[in-house]
Design a protein around this motif. Sequence first.
Motif, PDB file in Angstrom:
ATOM      1  N   VAL A 149       0.836  -1.195   0.000  1.00 36.49           N
ATOM      2  CA  VAL A 149       0.000   0.000   0.000  1.00 36.49           C
ATOM      3  C   VAL A 149       0.873   1.247   0.000  1.00 36.49           C
ATOM      4  N   GLU A 150       1.884   1.247   0.869  1.00 38.35           N
ATOM      5  CA  GLU A 150       2.785   2.395   0.970  1.00 38.35           C
ATOM      6  C   GLU A 150       3.550   2.606  -0.333  1.00 38.35           C
ATOM      7  N   PHE A 151       3.899   1.504  -0.991  1.00 38.60           N
ATOM      8  CA  PHE A 151       4.604   1.598  -2.271  1.00 38.60           C
ATOM      9  C   PHE A 151       3.781   2.391  -3.283  1.00 38.60           C
ATOM     10  N   TYR A 152       2.502   2.060  -3.405  1.00 39.82           N
ATOM     11  CA  TYR A 152       1.666   2.725  -4.415  1.00 39.82           C
ATOM     12  C   TYR A 152       1.254   4.134  -3.977  1.00 39.82           C
ATOM     13  N   PHE A 153       1.028   4.343  -2.680  1.00 36.26           N
ATOM     14  CA  PHE A 153       0.769   5.695  -2.173  1.00 36.26           C
ATOM     15  C   PHE A 153       1.932   6.619  -2.529  1.00 36.26           C
ATOM     16  N   SER A 154       3.135   6.160  -2.217  1.00 32.46           N
ATOM     17  CA  SER A 154       4.319   6.978  -2.445  1.00 32.46           C
ATOM     18  C   SER A 154       4.569   7.185  -3.932  1.00 32.46           C
ATOM     19  N   LEU A 155       4.208   6.188  -4.735  1.00 37.50           N
ATOM     20  CA  LEU A 155       4.389   6.283  -6.178  1.00 37.50           C
ATOM     21  C   LEU A 155       3.605   7.461  -6.748  1.00 37.50           C
ATOM     22  N   VAL A 156       2.399   7.693  -6.241  1.00 35.71           N
ATOM     23  CA  VAL A 156       1.579   8.824  -6.684  1.00 35.71           C
ATOM     24  C   VAL A 156       2.324  10.136  -6.443  1.00 35.71           C
ATOM     25  N   LYS A 157       2.897  10.269  -5.246  1.00 37.02           N
ATOM     26  CA  LYS A 157       3.625  11.496  -4.905  1.00 37.02           C
ATOM     27  C   LYS A 157       4.857  11.668  -5.776  1.00 37.02           C
ATOM     28  N   VAL A 158       5.584  10.585  -5.977  1.00 38.54           N
ATOM     29  CA  VAL A 158       6.810  10.647  -6.763  1.00 38.54           C
ATOM     30  C   VAL A 158       6.500  11.055  -8.206  1.00 38.54           C
ATOM     31  N   ILE A 159       5.444  10.483  -8.781  1.00 33.78           N
ATOM     32  CA  ILE A 159       5.055  10.831 -10.153  1.00 33.78           C
ATOM     33  C   ILE A 159       4.689  12.304 -10.252  1.00 33.78           C
ATOM     34  N   ALA A 160       3.938  12.811  -9.246  1.00 35.54           N
ATOM     35  CA  ALA A 160       3.541  14.221  -9.234  1.00 35.54           C
ATOM     36  C   ALA A 160       4.763  15.134  -9.182  1.00 35.54           C
ATOM     37  N   ILE A 161       5.757  14.764  -8.373  1.00 37.34           N
ATOM     38  CA  ILE A 161       6.964  15.589  -8.239  1.00 37.34           C
ATOM     39  C   ILE A 161       7.785  15.556  -9.521  1.00 37.34           C
ATOM     40  N   ILE A 162       7.932  14.360 -10.123  1.00 40.20           N
ATOM     41  CA  ILE A 162       8.687  14.249 -11.376  1.00 40.20           C
ATOM     42  C   ILE A 162       8.026  15.085 -12.471  1.00 40.20           C
ATOM     43  N   ALA A 163       6.697  14.998 -12.572  1.00 43.29           N
ATOM     44  CA  ALA A 163       5.967  15.792 -13.563  1.00 43.29           C
ATOM     45  C   ALA A 163       6.175  17.281 -13.321  1.00 43.29           C
ATOM     46  N   PHE A 164       6.151  17.683 -12.065  1.00 39.59           N
ATOM     47  CA  PHE A 164       6.340  19.083 -11.698  1.00 39.59           C
ATOM     48  C   PHE A 164       7.721  19.572 -12.116  1.00 39.59           C
ATOM     49  N   ILE A 165       8.760  18.772 -11.826  1.00 36.20           N
ATOM     50  CA  ILE A 165      10.131  19.173 -12.165  1.00 36.20           C
ATOM     51  C   ILE A 165      10.325  19.228 -13.681  1.00 36.20           C
ATOM     52  N   ILE A 166       9.797  18.233 -14.407  1.00 34.74           N
ATOM     53  CA  ILE A 166       9.931  18.205 -15.873  1.00 34.74           C
ATOM     54  C   ILE A 166       9.248  19.414 -16.500  1.00 34.74           C
ATOM     55  N   LEU A 167       8.007  19.709 -16.063  1.00 35.02           N
ATOM     56  CA  LEU A 167       7.288  20.865 -16.598  1.00 35.02           C
ATOM     57  C   LEU A 167       7.990  22.168 -16.231  1.00 35.02           C
ATOM     58  N   GLY A 168       8.536  22.215 -14.997  1.00 37.34           N
ATOM     59  CA  GLY A 168       9.258  23.412 -14.570  1.00 37.34           C
ATOM     60  C   GLY A 168      10.494  23.654 -15.422  1.00 37.34           C
TER      61      GLY A 168
END
Length: 448
Positions: A149-168
């Motif tokens: 559960v923690e793996f997939y919860f954290s995956l959501v956050k990691v994807i959001a941060i990666i998308a944010f950095i790439i767009l930035g």
Amino acid sequence: MQQHDSFKRTMKQRHLMLLSFGGVIGTGLFLSSGYTLQQAGPLGTVLSYIIGAVLVYLVMLCLGQLAIKHPVTGGFHVYASRYIHPAVGYIVAWFYWLTWTVALGSEFTAVGLLMQKWLPDVPVYIFSTIAIILVLVFNIISTRFYAEVEFYFSLVKVIAIIAFIILGIAVIIGLINYDGYQGSSTIIERYTQPTFPNGLGAVFLTMLAVNYAFSGTELIGIAAGETEAPAQVIPKAIRATLWRLIIFFIGTMVVISILIPSYQGKSLESPFVVIFQRIGIPFAGDIMNIVIITALLSAANSGLYAASRMIWSLANEGMFPQWFGVLNRAKLPIRAILFSMLGGLLSLLSSVYVADTLYVVLVSIAGLAVVIVWMSICISYFNAKRLEPSLKIHQSVPIIAFILCFISCIGMIFDSNQAPALYFGIPFAVLALLYYYFKYNRKESTNL
């Protein structure tokens, strides 16, 4: 060390990495990073996070060596008992337990408040109760289920941060139009006008918040007793986790510091939402609301895990009623889990009924507790290295890390938001110490 029972070693490297992400990447990055920007300015914010990254890297190097040598559930509390003094281990355990139980209350409350964005007529406590039940269920089925559960919860956050950095980065190099961004002239303006809006001292004051933002990486040490092949997995997990966290945090801060003027950094407004909206991402507010709720549930999930293992470890060491050291058939410390959730419920009540007094104090104590835990890890490794020169990390590493932690503690005196941690945290430590000597009066070292 007394041994009632042993945990199942079912966690793999990916579980450890995402467990650590779950504890670290929370509202501190998604929400309050704007406040750090406001206080220290763009350059000061990036500098604060670089210093914080160096500190957490040094501390985790020490923890990694200790966890490999003694892969036990409960981690640094046991190391402090062995290499410093059992009384210090006792205080460290209670401070760390307090850190996470306080966090549980804040996370459950925040979930309720964020859900009201969509359902404003439903009371906060309804959503908070649902979150409590979910997190409790995740923790009492099995360690493997919790880790998944923690793996997939954290995956959501990691994807959001990666998308944010790439767009930035796309905005910064000119691939995406962004209102108010004029290329290199904007970057120069952000970092020089003024360079430090509240003086260089503000950088050191924000280091306190930055250190707390990085807290959670030490969860790898807590989970050492439930990890497959810890001698191989733990060093890899620590290295992989640290480099990713450093890239995520510093990369995020660079993007935020360039694209948002420092005067717009507000503690209750997410820089992520502001930048996504300006880029033109549809439903940016709703998307980030989902991500932040996921981040809160993830942090609560990690927090309950950490708090319950600390209680189990105290019971296993004979420094808490042995009733809490019992594992069920699934090799889970159900009693310690329920006790820790009770602590979270009390902090939840304090956040509702005495939000301006007790809860602020508890949160500030939690911030101090993290620094105390890191300092105990440094001293433990320093002493362990003296006893066993074969340990790989040089003795200068814990010394430098300890000094940086100590500077953070000194800085608390000059920060009105953090000062209550010293006024209440020190008496808390004294009371815990007196209780330890009155109840246990153990002078011998703990044998691992």
